[in-house]
Enzyme design. Structure first.
Site, PDB file in Angstrom:
ATOM      1  N   TYR A 112      37.740  41.291  40.951  1.00  0.00           N
ATOM      2  CA  TYR A 112      36.453  41.913  41.277  1.00  0.00           C
ATOM      3  C   TYR A 112      35.782  41.117  42.380  1.00  0.00           C
ATOM      4  O   TYR A 112      35.704  39.886  42.310  1.00  0.00           O
ATOM      5  CB  TYR A 112      35.552  41.945  40.038  1.00  0.00           C
ATOM      6  CG  TYR A 112      34.232  42.643  40.274  1.00  0.00           C
ATOM      7  CD1 TYR A 112      34.186  44.008  40.541  1.00  0.00           C
ATOM      8  CD2 TYR A 112      33.035  41.936  40.236  1.00  0.00           C
ATOM      9  CE1 TYR A 112      32.974  44.655  40.765  1.00  0.00           C
ATOM     10  CE2 TYR A 112      31.816  42.574  40.453  1.00  0.00           C
ATOM     11  CZ  TYR A 112      31.798  43.938  40.718  1.00  0.00           C
ATOM     12  OH  TYR A 112      30.596  44.572  40.942  1.00  0.00           O
ATOM     13  N   ASP A 142      37.372  33.837  46.651  1.00  0.00           N
ATOM     14  CA  ASP A 142      36.132  34.283  46.016  1.00  0.00           C
ATOM     15  C   ASP A 142      35.845  33.391  44.811  1.00  0.00           C
ATOM     16  O   ASP A 142      36.530  33.466  43.786  1.00  0.00           O
ATOM     17  CB  ASP A 142      36.278  35.755  45.606  1.00  0.00           C
ATOM     18  CG  ASP A 142      34.979  36.338  45.050  1.00  0.00           C
ATOM     19  OD1 ASP A 142      34.024  35.566  44.817  1.00  0.00           O
ATOM     20  OD2 ASP A 142      34.944  37.570  44.839  1.00  0.00           O
ATOM     21  N   LYS A 169      26.374  33.597  41.451  1.00  0.00           N
ATOM     22  CA  LYS A 169      26.131  33.204  40.060  1.00  0.00           C
ATOM     23  C   LYS A 169      25.528  31.790  39.954  1.00  0.00           C
ATOM     24  O   LYS A 169      24.341  31.647  40.199  1.00  0.00           O
ATOM     25  CB  LYS A 169      27.412  33.416  39.252  1.00  0.00           C
ATOM     26  CG  LYS A 169      27.789  34.929  39.273  1.00  0.00           C
ATOM     27  CD  LYS A 169      28.898  35.336  38.379  1.00  0.00           C
ATOM     28  CE  LYS A 169      28.989  36.850  38.268  1.00  0.00           C
ATOM     29  NZ  LYS A 169      29.993  37.489  39.114  1.00  0.00           N
TER      30      LYS A 169
HETATM   31  C1  LIG Z   1      30.079  38.722  40.045  1.00  0.00           C
HETATM   32  C2  LIG Z   1      31.132  38.688  41.098  1.00  0.00           C
HETATM   33  C3  LIG Z   1      30.950  39.253  42.375  1.00  0.00           C
HETATM   34  C4  LIG Z   1      29.749  40.082  42.717  1.00  0.00           C
HETATM   35  O1  LIG Z   1      28.569  39.374  42.674  1.00  0.00           O
HETATM   36  P1  LIG Z   1      27.178  40.196  42.516  1.00  0.00           P
HETATM   37  O2  LIG Z   1      26.146  39.135  42.658  1.00  0.00           O
HETATM   38  O3  LIG Z   1      27.219  40.852  41.174  1.00  0.00           O
HETATM   39  O4  LIG Z   1      27.124  41.181  43.631  1.00  0.00           O
HETATM   40  C5  LIG Z   1      31.920  39.042  43.333  1.00  0.00           C
HETATM   41  N1  LIG Z   1      33.033  38.355  43.052  1.00  0.00           N
HETATM   42  C6  LIG Z   1      33.259  37.812  41.840  1.00  0.00           C
HETATM   43  C7  LIG Z   1      34.498  37.022  41.597  1.00  0.00           C
HETATM   44  C8  LIG Z   1      32.324  37.981  40.827  1.00  0.00           C
HETATM   45  O5  LIG Z   1      32.576  37.480  39.605  1.00  0.00           O
END
Ligand SMILES: *Cc1c(COP(=O)(O)O)cnc(C)c1O
Length: 451
Positions: free
Chosen positions: A158, A253, A287
């Protein structure tokens, strides 16, 4: 005080959900599905989604007055525990000085310095408001730098909800069994190649088939949005080698894992065993880095990051980017997340993993506890060999997860309401908190066994 606030001040009987149910109905009459992010709706587990009114340390309290041990941690930001005094003080102090100026504030470069100090391969940082923006911008830089159109992502990873990244995306899409999203044009979808995770042969094949067309490979540093699924030994190294051999960039990411899986994210765990010079090109953070407020970041090598406006031709901007309250929360969180905190998180995750293993084994429930640094998740089902990819994870027994989830909730433990999400411990998850979770586990394990 509003009527809602007054009602929340009264304590109700434990286990009651009347007020959450009333709020859910009221929310659903003005907000699609009653929620502003799909997984909150309890769609895959059923039952009444809880409305929360307070959090402190490892505990959260719902609108009916029931207190739970929390293992969601705001999906990661609550690294120090909810409402940590240092973070709350920093935000209150910043708020008293003004909520934002649409101009630069010193906290922005201080937070960038803090990120760079932890991430030796990051030379420049740009602050944004969400992880979605961070990955979207990283991809724009990659396309700008390479003048190539295509992106590779892995199934089950994701990267936020931008159009090009929603195919086989894990997280909420996995929770609701969606292959992708309506509203994404075929042209946009075709610019993202989705490959199986941990499969270097598939990656080689994709580069051979689309020679000179692939701008970047984007990967979660350890997959954490299909449950936890770390890269196989050698996968990250092979991925970077292959991408670079074909002139493509690597975007790691770390939105979920960054400053959480270790002080330097999951890359910080893998980096010491990597050959000299073999590095991802761009990193994304979110986060934890915002300490609970809307803030995310991207960073990487100077020449790539300086492709961004105003220095370069790749545009990105944001009214709220680098908001002073958000940078204050992020800074206070990172500055208080010292080595002792990471040692504590690792020990808490280890202790919790042992408790879960013991309870599920005692009840005869086939399972695997998945780990990536201080992160963990639980897979229900027979997994004689460790899962390697999204297909493996999709075979899990979500009915057992549902039964387990509700029994834990009834036992006072707030788990992610999805079989595809990670569990988050915090600095406030001490022995007594782990003990409270352990007390709830046997009944939940028996509930899973009864499915
Ligand atoms: C939560 C998440 C996102 C998206 O972040 P948002 O602040 O919800 O837009 C992107 N990449 C990873 C790996 C995530 O866990």
């Amino acid at each position: 005080m509003s009527a809602v606030e007054q009602a929340n001040g009264q304590t109700a009987r434990a286990g009651e959900t009347a007020r959450s149910a009333e709020y859910a109905a009221r929310a659903a009459s003005v907000i699609p599905g009653g929620v502003n992010s799909p997984v909150r709706a309890f769609g895959s587990v059923g039952g009444t989604p809880r409305f929360f009114v307070r959090g402190s340390g490892a505990a959260v309290t719902d609108a009916d007055g029931t207190e739970y041990v929390d293992l969601i941690g705001a999906w990661g930001p609550a690294l120090l525990g909810h409402a940590h005094p240092a973070v709350v003080d920093a935000v209150q102090e910043a708020a008293a000085k003004g909520l934002g100026f649409g101009a630069s504030v010193p906290g922005e470069f201080e937070l960038a310095e803090e990120i760079i100090a932890r991430m030796p391969d990051v030379e420049r940082v740009r602050l944004v408001s969400t992880g979605t923006e961070a990955t979207m911008t990283a991809i724009r830089i990659a396309r700008g730098a390479t003048s190539r159109p295509l992106i590779i992502k892995f199934a089950g990873h994701y990267h936020g909800h931008s159009d090009g990244l929603l195919a086989a995306a894990g997280s909420g899409l996995a929770t609701f069994g969606l292959p992708g999203s309506a509203g994404v044009t075929a042209e946009t979808a075709a610019q993202t190649l989705v490959l199986p995770y941990n499969d270097l042969a598939a990656l080689e094949h994709a580069f051979a088939t689309h020679e000179g067309q692939i701008a970047a490979v984007i990967t979660e540093s350890a997959a954490a949005n299909m449950g936890i699924l770390p890269p196989d030994p050698g996968f990250t190294e092979g991925l970077i080698r292959i991408a670079h051999a074909h002139g493509a960039l690597v975007i790691t990411d770390e939105v979920l894992t960054g400053f959480r899986a270790s002080a330097a994210g999951y890359w910080g765990i893998e980096r010491p065993s990597m050959p000299e010079g073999l590095r991802p090109d761009l990193f994304t953070f979110g986060k934890v880095v915002g300490g609970g407020l809307p803030l995310a970041a991207l960073g990487g090598r100077r020449e790539l990051m300086e492709m961004l406006a105003p220095l370069g031709p790749v545009y990105q901007g944001g009214t709220l980017s680098g908001n002073p309250l958000a940078v204050a929360a992020g800074l206070a969180t990172l500055r208080n997340a010292d080595a002792a905190v990471y040692d504590h998180l690792a020990a808490a995750a280890d202790a919790l993993a042992v408790e879960v293993e013991d309870a599920l084994t005692a009840a005869g429930v086939a399972h695997r506890v998945q780990r990536a640094g201080t992160l963990l998740s639980v897979l229900f089902g027979d997994y004689p060999v460790a899962p390697a990819n999204y297909d493996d994870v999709l075979r899990q027994n979500t009915d057992q997860h549902r039964a387990f989830f509700h029994a834990m909730l009834a036992g006072g433990v707030n788990l992610p309401p999805s079989a595809f999400e990670a569990w988050f411990v915090s600095a406030a998850h001490d022995d007594s908190v782990i003990g409270r979770i352990a007390e709830a586990l046997p009944a939940a394990a028996r509930a899973a066994a009864a499915v």
